[in-house]
Design a protein around this motif. Structure first.
Motif, PDB file in Angstrom:
ATOM      1  N   UNK A   1       0.816  -1.216   0.000  1.00 27.75           N
ATOM      2  CA  UNK A   1       0.000   0.000   0.000  1.00 27.75           C
ATOM      3  C   UNK A   1       0.848   1.264   0.000  1.00 27.75           C
ATOM      4  N   UNK A   2       2.003   1.221   0.631  1.00 27.16           N
ATOM      5  CA  UNK A   2       2.842   2.429   0.710  1.00 27.16           C
ATOM      6  C   UNK A   2       3.303   2.887  -0.671  1.00 27.16           C
ATOM      7  N   UNK A   3       3.577   1.929  -1.573  1.00 23.43           N
ATOM      8  CA  UNK A   3       3.998   2.288  -2.927  1.00 23.43           C
ATOM      9  C   UNK A   3       2.868   2.990  -3.672  1.00 23.43           C
ATOM     10  N   UNK A   4       1.658   2.476  -3.518  1.00 26.53           N
ATOM     11  CA  UNK A   4       0.506   3.080  -4.175  1.00 26.53           C
ATOM     12  C   UNK A   4       0.234   4.476  -3.599  1.00 26.53           C
ATOM     13  N   UNK A   5       0.343   4.580  -2.281  1.00 30.67           N
ATOM     14  CA  UNK A   5       0.117   5.859  -1.612  1.00 30.67           C
ATOM     15  C   UNK A   5       1.124   6.910  -2.086  1.00 30.67           C
ATOM     16  N   UNK A   6       2.377   6.497  -2.168  1.00 29.23           N
ATOM     17  CA  UNK A   6       3.422   7.417  -2.636  1.00 29.23           C
ATOM     18  C   UNK A   6       3.145   7.864  -4.065  1.00 29.23           C
ATOM     19  N   UNK A   7       2.739   6.919  -4.906  1.00 28.11           N
ATOM     20  CA  UNK A   7       2.434   7.257  -6.307  1.00 28.11           C
ATOM     21  C   UNK A   7       1.268   8.236  -6.393  1.00 28.11           C
ATOM     22  N   UNK A   8       0.252   8.045  -5.548  1.00 27.02           N
ATOM     23  CA  UNK A   8      -0.895   8.951  -5.542  1.00 27.02           C
ATOM     24  C   UNK A   8      -0.460  10.382  -5.227  1.00 27.02           C
ATOM     25  N   UNK A   9       0.301  10.531  -4.164  1.00 28.81           N
ATOM     26  CA  UNK A   9       0.750  11.860  -3.746  1.00 28.81           C
ATOM     27  C   UNK A   9       1.651  12.476  -4.814  1.00 28.81           C
ATOM     28  N   UNK A  10       2.582  11.687  -5.309  1.00 28.10           N
ATOM     29  CA  UNK A  10       3.510  12.167  -6.329  1.00 28.10           C
ATOM     30  C   UNK A  10       2.762  12.613  -7.585  1.00 28.10           C
ATOM     31  N   UNK A  11       1.849  11.777  -8.053  1.00 27.85           N
ATOM     32  CA  UNK A  11       1.124  12.087  -9.283  1.00 27.85           C
ATOM     33  C   UNK A  11       0.154  13.253  -9.115  1.00 27.85           C
ATOM     34  N   UNK A  12      -0.473  13.348  -7.947  1.00 28.14           N
ATOM     35  CA  UNK A  12      -1.390  14.468  -7.740  1.00 28.14           C
ATOM     36  C   UNK A  12      -0.635  15.792  -7.721  1.00 28.14           C
TER      37      UNK A  12
END
Length: 637
Positions: A203-214
């Motif tokens: 989940x941490x990888x997905x969370x990081x990608x969300x923040x980065x992409x947003x």
């Protein structure tokens, strides 16, 4: 806050579930720590005053009252601090409970922003306790004061133009159309997210990608603070995964499974510059948003964020290799299309044994391979003259042979001497005429050989040389297609090194490595004791500095003072401040005075985010005045 930098923090405090007194004291401690480090915007986790995992205890009025008492303590603590703080707690309005972010600054509760999207799936059941937040802002009373309540709130700093903050809460980011999209389009440059995202595998990888992409989509700074140790572990574990992102880059993230505060600096000027540049980014104005003002004392911001001294070159080896392969392919495809369109069956290049012509020859080999043409269709021409050394001459010849191209030598010494006689040039006078006569003679030879072979001349000059105007007008400045036109010198080196590492030919690799080890030089002045006497970087300055200056000036429109500050920070321990300023002056003077050369560049493929083509990235008048940039440079020392 000078130069648009503002220090920010994302904090996960130690808490106890349902102990609002303890939690408020913990938040206050972290507020003081963050303020002590100079942080001006600080975000705490979702519902951190009560704990996210209170479950049905949220229906206990005593817990709600205790949370408000904790908020009062936080507001009082903020009175002596210079910052904007976001804290999570439950809030009742009209007999409905909301999950809110309280914005606090200098002893005031500025606003309450409710969570819009309540997860009610898998391990989450927030809809059991809370009501989705409303966009429209109404006013509620707290401690004798009227406070705005609603999603559509923007907090703008009266003392720093462009610093406008909006808040969303946890799941708001995970939905198809997060509230932060509308907030950014209304003018927010910083989004804070108060979160309680539990941890499970991956989940941490997905969370990081969300923040980065947003942060990339919205061209904003994004501060994400998540709940950590201290929450109930009945069914879930929280890791305190905090993130600070800026326009697609993670500036800082916490170590998971330990509560901590992370810091970095957001560059608000850079974000505003990016939004100005992108015509498709439409800021529609505050509209139906409630605009709330807050104040910060004007002060400098000490930088701790990483500033890459080589912004054109990925620092990670695997990323760099991937980028090199991609760029070589783009260059070759551009040339392939031009050859196919014009019907050319041959290409001509002047090969010097230097970096740029080496890269051009490698690209030409790749292009003719794509076209199914023999490499003998490449005419590689060495044109020794007064400054040619044995080392570069031998490397040029050996490189041509190893790549299977056709080698032709045209010694231009006699032709240049005859030209000296024609124009009355003293050959003992090693001035600019002496040098440029050689460069223009070489271009004439190449053009005429291209006519003979029904081919085209491929230019070798790179982006760094074009930025500085380090080219002979209508000499090496001119070609029929310029494959290196958007490749900065610092990147040229890595492209050649990548080819050497992956070519699978030990002899070719040896030649390429020796080219890389050769000083950059136009070789237009006689050698001294058989070695190169004219080193480009001794004359115009280190290319790594110029590439740094170019990137920040062109990519983000940064002023000389800020470029100088960033360069001092990025190159500390490598160059003195005096050396950096000397070459920064040179860079600006040459960039402005040499635009006429860039205004008539031949075609060439764009490969990166910075280019100087007059048909693309740089529409600049040839007669633009440097005066206001010079005045700022003069004030630097």
């Amino acid at each position: 806050m000078k130069h648009g930098f503002v220090k920010v923090a994302a904090a996960t405090p130690d808490i106890k579930v349902a102990d609002c007194t303890y939690n408020a004291e913990s938040v206050c401690r972290d507020m003081k720590k963050a303020a002590g480090q100079g942080a001006k915007i600080v975000v705490f986790p979702e519902l951190c005053l009560t704990g996210y995992t209170c479950s049905d205890l949220f229906w206990q009025e005593h817990l709600l009252d205790a949370a408000k008492e904790g908020l009062k303590k936080i507001i009082k603590t903020s009175l002596a601090m210079d910052g904007l703080f976001f804290v999570g707690l439950p809030w009742e309005v009209d007999q409905k409970l909301y999950n809110v972010a309280a914005a606090v600054s200098q002893g005031e509760l500025l606003g309450l922003v409710p969570k819009r999207y309540l997860p009610n799936y898998a391990e989450f059941y927030e809809a059991r306790h809370f009501t989705p937040g409303r966009k429209d802002v109404e006013w509620v009373t707290f401690d004798g004061h009227e406070v705005p309540f609603g999603m559509n709130q923007l907090f703008h700093c009266a003392d720093m133009p462009g610093l406008t903050v909006a808040a969303e809460i946890c799941e708001d980011l995970w939905v198809p159309n997060p509230p932060s999209v509308a907030a950014a389009m209304a003018g927010a440059t910083v989004i804070v997210n108060l979160s309680a995202s539990n941890e499970n595998t991956g989940k941490s990888l997905y969370r990081t990608a969300l923040v980065q992409n947003q942060s990339a989509r919205l061209i904003c700074g994004y501060l994400y603070a998540s709940a950590g140790e201290g929450e109930s572990t009945t069914d879930l574990v929280f890791s305190g995964h905090n993130l600070i992102a800026e326009n697609g880059t993670i500036l800082k993230q916490s170590q998971r499974f330990q509560n901590e505060i992370i810091y970095s600096e957001l560059d608000i000027h850079k974000l505003r510059s990016e939004r100005r540049r992108m015509t498709t980014y439409q800021v529609e104005g505050a509209g139906d948003y409630c605009d709330i003002e807050f104040h910060l004392k004007k002060s400098d911001t000490n930088l701790t964020r990483y500033v890459d001294p080589n912004p054109f070159v990925p620092s990670d080896k695997s990323d760099r290799e991937c980028r090199c392969e991609e760029i070589l392919t783009i260059q070759a495809l551009g040339l392939k299309k031009r050859m196919s369109h014009t019907g050319c069956k041959s290409v001509v290049v002047g090969i010097s044994g230097g970096l740029d012509s080496t890269l051009a020859l490698l690209v030409m080999a790749k292009a003719v391979d794509m076209l199914g043409l023999p490499r003998t269709s490449i005419l590689s021409v060495t044109m020794p003259c007064f400054g040619t050394t044995d080392r570069t001459y031998n490397n040029a010849c050996e490189l041509t042979r190893k790549l299977g191209a056709t080698l032709k030598e045209v010694n231009i010494q006699e032709a240049v001497r005859k030209h000296f006689v024609d124009i009355g040039q003293d050959p003992a006078k090693h001035d600019v005429t002496y040098e440029n006569c050689q460069a223009r003679e070489r271009t004439q030879v190449l053009m005429d050989l291209a006519n003979q072979s029904g081919g085209m001349v491929i230019g070798t000059g790179d982006l760094s040389e074009l930025a500085l105007g380090w080219a002979t007008y209508n000499g090496d400045h001119m070609s029929m297609y310029a494959v290196n036109t958007s490749i900065p010198k610092t990147l040229v080196r890595h492209l050649v090194k990548y080819y050497a590492d992956t070519c699978g030919d030990k002899q070719l690799e040896k030649v390429l490595l020796d080219v890389l080890d050769t000083p950059v030089s136009p070789e237009l002045l006689p050698p001294e004791n058989g070695t190169i006497s004219q080193k480009t970087e001794d004359l115009v300055g280190p290319y790594e500095l110029h590439d740094f200056f170019l990137y920040h000036m062109m990519r983000y429109g940064e002023e000389p003072e800020k470029v100088y500050r960033l360069a001092k920070y990025a190159f500390q321990g490598t160059y003195t401040d005096e050396v950096i300023l000397k070459w920064l002056r040179t860079f600006y003077w040459r960039f402005f005075s040499q635009q006429f050369k860039r205004s008539c560049l031949p075609d060439g493929p764009k490969v990166g985010s910075v280019a100087v083509s007059p048909r693309g990235d740089l529409r600049m008048p040839s007669d633009a005045s440097i005066q206001i940039w010079k005045e700022q440079l003069d004030r630097l020392g």
